[in-house]
Design an enzyme around this catalytic site. Structure first.
Site, PDB file in Angstrom:
ATOM      1  N   SER A 233      49.613  70.629  75.299  1.00 45.99           N
ATOM      2  CA  SER A 233      48.312  69.901  74.818  1.00 45.99           C
ATOM      3  C   SER A 233      48.081  68.542  76.066  1.00 45.99           C
ATOM      4  O   SER A 233      49.008  68.214  76.597  1.00 45.99           O
ATOM      5  CB  SER A 233      48.827  69.082  73.580  1.00 45.99           C
ATOM      6  OG  SER A 233      47.726  68.153  73.144  1.00 45.99           O
TER       7      SER A 233
ATOM      8  N   TYR B  48      54.351  63.112  69.622  1.00 47.37           N
ATOM      9  CA  TYR B  48      53.903  64.282  69.643  1.00 47.37           C
ATOM     10  C   TYR B  48      53.565  64.559  71.140  1.00 47.37           C
ATOM     11  O   TYR B  48      53.981  65.669  71.807  1.00 47.37           O
ATOM     12  CB  TYR B  48      52.435  64.449  68.963  1.00 47.37           C
ATOM     13  CG  TYR B  48      51.537  65.640  69.392  1.00 47.37           C
ATOM     14  CD1 TYR B  48      51.947  66.919  69.169  1.00 47.37           C
ATOM     15  CD2 TYR B  48      50.450  65.464  70.095  1.00 47.37           C
ATOM     16  CE1 TYR B  48      51.059  67.877  69.238  1.00 47.37           C
ATOM     17  CE2 TYR B  48      49.499  66.475  70.472  1.00 47.37           C
ATOM     18  CZ  TYR B  48      50.009  67.888  69.813  1.00 47.37           C
ATOM     19  OH  TYR B  48      49.351  69.050  70.033  1.00 47.37           O
TER      20      TYR B  48
END
Length: 261
Positions: free
Chosen positions: A143, A154
């Site tokens: 990501s 994350y």
């Protein structure tokens, strides 16, 4: 249509919805036999769509936050098809959206289990098979949120995905195994069939989440979210023999937002 995956056995984790489902459908359309792994029963809907179009697939229900779950996927693929040519590891996604100091200890651990360990375990499970056959292509889904706000655990997990992908590429190029990552940007997708966090967001949490959206669009040179198909195109390229001289690369697909490796 191209048939880049004719006679290829392709594992896709997180195949029940979103990008993972899009990848699985595209692989099947290009001739691949697809092993669909997910812990949700909705993965059978992906299988039905593939079979309706005449494609070949196998579903495996597994918890990929555990090594046993990841190993069960590879074992099923080899038992059914004899090998694994392509492995696309897609499981992950931020559960909460908030400033880092607002995360509880258990939430931080849950984010890392969700977005790092499924890829760690899946790579560990498939490597012996690819080493034995002296070839294979792994694409790990990362990501651009490695440089982002309100999802620090994350970001740390996806930074780990980037690092392991580059290091695995160095370690196993001599075995004929290519390892790359796609750092996905903001992506428009239908509402999740299984929410990562089923609890409704408070007003404050909605503000924090909107800040992520705003930052993502602002950081993109193209000032928009992408589509699932725009992510799928990049993932299939790296998985295919079209990218036969590419390994150890993190490819950002975020409209010009490169994140950080």
């Amino acid at each position: 249509m191209n048939k880049r995956f004719d006679h290829k056995i392709c594992v896709v984790t997180g195949a029940a919805q979103g990008i993972g489902q899009g990848v699985a459908l595209a692989l099947a359309a290009e001739g691949g036999a697809v092993v669909l792994a997910d812990r949700s029963e909705f993965v059978h809907e992906t299988a039905a769509a593939i079979r309706t179009q005449g494609g070949r697939c196998l579903t495996v229900l597994a918890d990929l936050e555990t090594f046993a779950g990841a190993q069960s996927v590879v074992d099923a693929a080899v038992a059914e098809f004899g090998c694994v040519d392509v492995a696309i590891h897609n499981v992950g996604g931020t559960i909460w959206a908030k400033p880092y100091q607002e995360y509880a200890e258990a939430e931080i651990e849950a984010e890392v289990r969700r977005s790092l360990f499924p890829t760690l375990w899946s790579c560990r499970a498939v490597l012996p098979q690819m080493i034995a056959q002296q070839g294979g292509s792994i694409v790990n889904i990362s990501s651009i949120a490695t440089r982002s706000i309100h999802r620090i655990p994350y970001a740390a997990a996806k930074g780990g995905v980037n690092a392991m992908s580059m290091s695995l590429a160095m370690e196993h190029a001599s075995d004929g195994i290519r390892v790359n990552a796609v750092a996905t940007g903001g992506t428009e997708a239908p509402p999740r069939k299984v929410p990562r966090n089923p609890k409704p967001m408070s007003e404050e949490e909605q503000v924090w989440y909107q800040a992520i959206i705003d930052q993502t669009v602002t950081s993109s040179l193209m000032k928009r979210y992408g589509s699932i198909q725009e992510q799928v195109g990049a993932i299939l390229f790296l998985a295919s023999d079209d990218a036969s001289y590419i390994t150890g690369t993190v490819l950002p697909v975020g409209g010009g937002d490169v994140g950080m490796g």
